[in-house]
Design an enzyme around this catalytic site. Structure first.
Site, PDB file in Angstrom:
ATOM      1  CB  CYS A 120      -0.942  -0.001   1.197  1.00  0.00           C
ATOM      2  SG  CYS A 120      -2.032  -1.448   1.250  1.00  0.00           S
ATOM      3  CG  HIS A 262      -3.221   3.148   2.322  1.00  0.00           C
ATOM      4  ND1 HIS A 262      -3.774   2.718   1.135  1.00  0.00           N
ATOM      5  CD2 HIS A 262      -3.281   2.090   3.181  1.00  0.00           C
ATOM      6  CE1 HIS A 262      -4.151   1.453   1.262  1.00  0.00           C
ATOM      7  NE2 HIS A 262      -3.861   1.053   2.487  1.00  0.00           N
ATOM      8  CG  ASN A 292      -6.694  -1.195   1.391  1.00  0.00           C
ATOM      9  OD1 ASN A 292      -5.977  -0.798   0.485  1.00  0.00           O
ATOM     10  ND2 ASN A 292      -6.206  -1.614   2.549  1.00  0.00           N
TER      11      ASN A 292
END
Length: 335
Positions: A120, A262, A292
């Site tokens: 990520c 993020h 996500n």
């Protein structure tokens, strides 16, 4: 890592773009697959929808669509691109790289192209690498993509992980400018903590655990996560990265126009804003619509805020990420 030293050349974000697949997997859709419900998911994550790539779409296909939009905004063609960095943990295949596949699809010259794996945190890692090549004067225009097709690596019997992840791609073009331009990348700050690598893993498919029938039977080809520990370390690392970026450049949090973190979990973002003493209304949040999307998370959220008229040229933007590894990082820039 701190690359705030001023050189002859600087990096400027000349174009951005993003792509979300058409298919939407809502919380209500997930209720039919696993023991969960809409309210439970929203309360714990803030996620309502996530997008899924079509059966014939791979990571390079999503990357291609986002790249075309970034090229258009920058006023460039594929022939102008000097390098491609594709940040992903869900590439089309182990080899060749997804970046090479994308180079061919776009019709670029025979340029440098490679994949970068930092989960990520991949996109902020990729921006930092691009910034170095620009600052040295080696290249003029670099395409940095964060792209994932993660839903194919999720176990829909595991309600802790299957509710989180979606597919998307975001692309930025980083271009050379001179140091008199106020709209530049100021610095990047990157970290890793391999001692915490077991908190989020995809066990099989590498040289340590190659694919076998036994691996498939035991669901070793799906992601596994220790959510409670991830939450704690995410808040810690994101907060540290935010402070580090501002301290290195002599800015304070009230001077930042937008924090683009993020997009993992709304409770994480709220906690970071509280620790960082940053107004929540200045935190870009898109995860309710995307879930996500790992390396695609930051560029997609940024582009959505840009299209909504929130982010504007000349604003001070702080990017911050954490991911499996554990990796973490931040980038401070004026857009």
């Amino acid at each position: 890592m701190n690359n705030s030293t001023v050189g002859e050349f600087r990096s400027h974000v000349s174009g951005v773009g993003s792509y979300l697949p058409e298919k939407i997997m809502s919380n209500h859709d997930l209720e039919k697959l696993v023991d969960t419900n809409h309210d439970w998911i929203v309360e714990r994550t803030g996620i309502v929808n996530r997008h899924h790539a079509a059966p014939d779409q791979a990571t390079s296909d999503l990357s291609y669509e986002a790249s075309l939009k970034a090229l258009k905004m920058a006023g460039l063609t594929a022939q102008d691109i000097d390098m491609i960095i594709c940040c992903t943990v869900s590439g089309d295949q182990v080899m060749p790289s997804t970046a090479c596949v994308l180079q061919n699809k776009l019709g670029c010259r025979q340029i440098m192209a490679f994949d970068l794996s930092a989960a990520c945190s991949g996109f902020v890692y990729g921006l930092s690498v691009a910034d170095q090549f620009i600052r040295t004067g080696m290249y003029k225009h670099i395409l940095v993509i964060g792209a994932e097709v993660l839903h194919r690596f999720v176990n829909y019997k595991d309600r802790e992980t299957c509710i989180l992840f979606g597919d998307a791609a975001g692309a930025w073009i980083i271009s050379r400018t001179d140091k008199s331009n106020p709209n530049i990348i100021f610095s990047s700050h990157l970290h890793s903590e391999g001692s915490l690598g077991d908190l989020f893993v995809l066990p099989a498919g590498g040289s340590r655990v190659p694919f076998t029938q036994e691996v498939l039977d035991n669901d070793g080809h799906y992601v596994r996560m220790k959510g409670r520990e991830i939450f704690k370390n995410a808040v810690r690392t994101l907060t540290q990265c935010c402070h580090e970026a501002l301290d290195a450049n002599g800015y304070t949090s009230d001077q930042v126009d937008w924090l683009v973190p993020h997009q993992a979990n709304l409770r994480i973002l709220d906690s970071v804003a509280d620790h960082f003493k940053f107004p929540k209304e200045k935190v870009v949040v898109s995860l309710h619509e995307t879930g996500n999307t790992s390396a695609a998370s930051i560029p997609v959220a940024f582009d959505m805020a840009l299209q909504e008229g929130k982010i504007k040229r000349g604003q001070l933007i702080l990017l911050a990420a954490f991911g499996a590894g554990l990796t973490s990082g931040s980038v401070l820039l004026r857009f």
